[in-house]
Structure formats: C-alpha cells, structure tokens
Design an enzyme around this catalytic site. Structure first.
Site, mmCIF file in Angstrom:
data_model
loop_
_atom_site.group_PDB
_atom_site.id
_atom_site.type_symbol
_atom_site.label_atom_id
_atom_site.label_comp_id
_atom_site.label_asym_id
_atom_site.label_seq_id
_atom_site.Cartn_x
_atom_site.Cartn_y
_atom_site.Cartn_z
ATOM 1 N N ARG A 59 0.823 -1.219 0.000
ATOM 2 C CA ARG A 59 0.000 0.000 0.000
ATOM 3 C C ARG A 59 0.852 1.262 0.000
ATOM 4 O O ARG A 59 0.403 2.316 -0.449
ATOM 5 C CB ARG A 59 -0.985 -0.020 1.176
ATOM 6 C CG ARG A 59 -2.124 -1.016 0.979
ATOM 7 C CD ARG A 59 -2.943 -1.168 2.238
ATOM 8 N NE ARG A 59 -2.172 -1.725 3.325
ATOM 9 C CZ ARG A 59 -2.008 -3.037 3.548
ATOM 10 N NH1 ARG A 59 -2.601 -3.911 2.779
ATOM 11 N NH2 ARG A 59 -1.267 -3.454 4.553
ATOM 12 N N GLU A 95 4.343 -6.781 13.001
ATOM 13 C CA GLU A 95 3.246 -6.931 13.956
ATOM 14 C C GLU A 95 2.741 -8.374 13.944
ATOM 15 O O GLU A 95 2.324 -8.913 14.958
ATOM 16 C CB GLU A 95 2.115 -5.958 13.578
ATOM 17 C CG GLU A 95 0.994 -5.888 14.605
ATOM 18 C CD GLU A 95 -0.132 -4.956 14.167
ATOM 19 O OE1 GLU A 95 -0.039 -4.370 13.078
ATOM 20 O OE2 GLU A 95 -1.096 -4.863 14.929
HETATM 21 P P1 5GP Z 1 4.515 -2.301 11.385
HETATM 22 O O1 5GP Z 1 5.785 -2.803 10.791
HETATM 23 O O2 5GP Z 1 4.561 -0.831 11.696
HETATM 24 O O3 5GP Z 1 4.043 -3.132 12.535
HETATM 25 O O4 5GP Z 1 3.377 -2.533 10.309
HETATM 26 C C1 5GP Z 1 3.185 -1.626 9.293
HETATM 27 C C2 5GP Z 1 3.015 -2.350 7.997
HETATM 28 O O5 5GP Z 1 1.969 -3.301 8.104
HETATM 29 C C3 5GP Z 1 2.633 -1.365 6.917
HETATM 30 O O6 5GP Z 1 3.281 -1.721 5.714
HETATM 31 C C4 5GP Z 1 1.138 -1.495 6.806
HETATM 32 O O7 5GP Z 1 0.735 -1.499 5.455
HETATM 33 C C5 5GP Z 1 0.813 -2.846 7.458
HETATM 34 N N1 5GP Z 1 -0.244 -2.724 8.476
HETATM 35 C C6 5GP Z 1 -0.181 -3.071 9.775
HETATM 36 N N2 5GP Z 1 -1.355 -2.861 10.387
HETATM 37 C C7 5GP Z 1 -2.174 -2.355 9.451
HETATM 38 C C8 5GP Z 1 -3.533 -1.899 9.447
HETATM 39 O O8 5GP Z 1 -4.263 -1.926 10.454
HETATM 40 N N3 5GP Z 1 -4.016 -1.417 8.272
HETATM 41 C C9 5GP Z 1 -3.262 -1.364 7.145
HETATM 42 N N4 5GP Z 1 -3.820 -0.851 6.032
HETATM 43 N N5 5GP Z 1 -1.994 -1.778 7.111
HETATM 44 C C10 5GP Z 1 -1.455 -2.262 8.243
#
Ligand code: 5GP
Length: 172
Positions: free
Chosen positions: A59, A96
């Site tokens: 995205r 995550e």
């Molecule tokens: P992080 O590495 O910060 O835990 O996760 C961020 C990445 O996972 C981003 O690339 C994002 O697109 C995706 N992501 C994690 N949680 C969500 C969410 O609730 N909605 C969306 N659209 N993407 C998420």
C-alpha cells in the site's frame, strides 16, 4: 478531522483474531478522499521536495507514487523478497504479525539523495525502520517519512530513531 478519515474502515479479526485492521481502500476509491489524503501527506514536503519518495510494498506504493506525481519527483520501491529483478540489498525485521524481509535495488539511490519514506499505516514501526535502514545503507539522506495513519497504541514511533520528521496525516 479531515473528510477522508471517515472513509477508513475498521475490519475486526484481520489478518488474525484480535487484530482490528484499518482498511484504507475506501479512501482510494473516493476521488475527493484520495486527493485529500495525498494533499495532507504532501503538505510537509512542498517546500523541500525530495529526490524520491520511497514506497513500501504494497500500500505504500500507492501513496508514494501519487506523492511523486503530485510533487514532480521520483518513486523508488521497497519490496518483499524475490520481487525486484536486479541486485538487491535486504533487511530483516520483526512485524506486527511475524517476521519479514524487505529489499531495495542496490543501485536505487545515489549517495546523498534526499528521500522520504512512505507507507499507509505505522503500527509497530518495524517496516518503516527496515526501509530507513535500507535507504541509509545506500548513503541516502532520509529527510523524513510520510504515513497516512499512525496507530499510537502500538508505539511504532519509538523505532524512528532519527532526527528527521515522521509526519502522520491521521492519528488512528
Ligand atoms: P509495522 O511494521 O509498523 O508493525 O506494520 C506496518 C506495515 O503493516 C505497513 O506496511 C502497513 O501497510 C501494514 N499494516 C499493519 N497494520 C495495518 C492496518 O491496520 N491497516 C493497514 N492498512 N496496514 C497495516
């Protein structure tokens, strides 16, 4: 609240039970919403347009490409493993929902290039931190990051350990 924020949909138990996923696709489907979101993400960089916006698969591509077009600059992809055709550099990180790896073409950025990292959502911060490491390893100057939505409860901002600003259009 910006008008486009009401278009973000919360999907419970995706991709796993207990996770409430922020679905940004309704923002993209709405011409005024998408334009408003890009306007909000572009605002901090209008007076200091970077050499490239770096979009994180998948995205992040959508927002980084639109920002590059809106501000008349370049787009560079950071991709999941095995997708980029030429020589790559890689970075492993905690996600995550598990572990992952991101890659960038080894010749994507010239040393000293001023770049802004772009993603849709900042959750635990590992993804953005991985992209930061990849850009720094190429000798680029990361002048900041642009994210549509931050989930503050997950404290991802704590991993953003550089002085450059991390701009978020909406606190989730
Ligand atoms: P992080 O590495 O910060 O835990 O996760 C961020 C990445 O996972 C981003 O690339 C994002 O697109 C995706 N992501 C994690 N949680 C969500 C969410 O609730 N909605 C969306 N659209 N993407 C998420």
């Amino acid at each position: 609240m910006p008008h486009w924020s009401s278009l973000i949909r919360e999907v419970p138990d995706f991709p796993k039970p207990g996770i409430v996923f922020k679905d940004i696709t309704p923002v993209l489907a709405d011409a005024r919403g998408f334009a408003g979101a890009i306007d909000a993400m572009a605002a901090p960089w209008r007076d200091a347009v970077p050499d490239a916006f770096i979009g994180i698969e998948s995205r992040g591509f959508i927002f980084a490409a639109a920002l590059a077009q809106a501000l008349g600059t370049g787009f560079v992809p950071v991709r999941k493993p095995g997708k980029l055709p030429a020589q790559v550099i890689a970075h492993d990180y905690a996600l995550e929902y598990g572990r992952d790896r991101l890659e960038m073409h080894a010749d994507a950025l010239r040393p000293g290039a001023r770049v802004v990292l772009v993603d849709d959502v900042l959750a635990t911060g590992g993804t953005l931190r991985a992209a930061l490491s990849l850009a720094q390893r190429q000798g680029a100057t990361v002048t900041g990051a642009a994210v549509l939505v931050e989930l503050p409860a997950l404290r991802g901002r704590a991993l953003w350990d550089v002085a450059a600003p991390l701009h978020v259009a909406l606190q989730g």
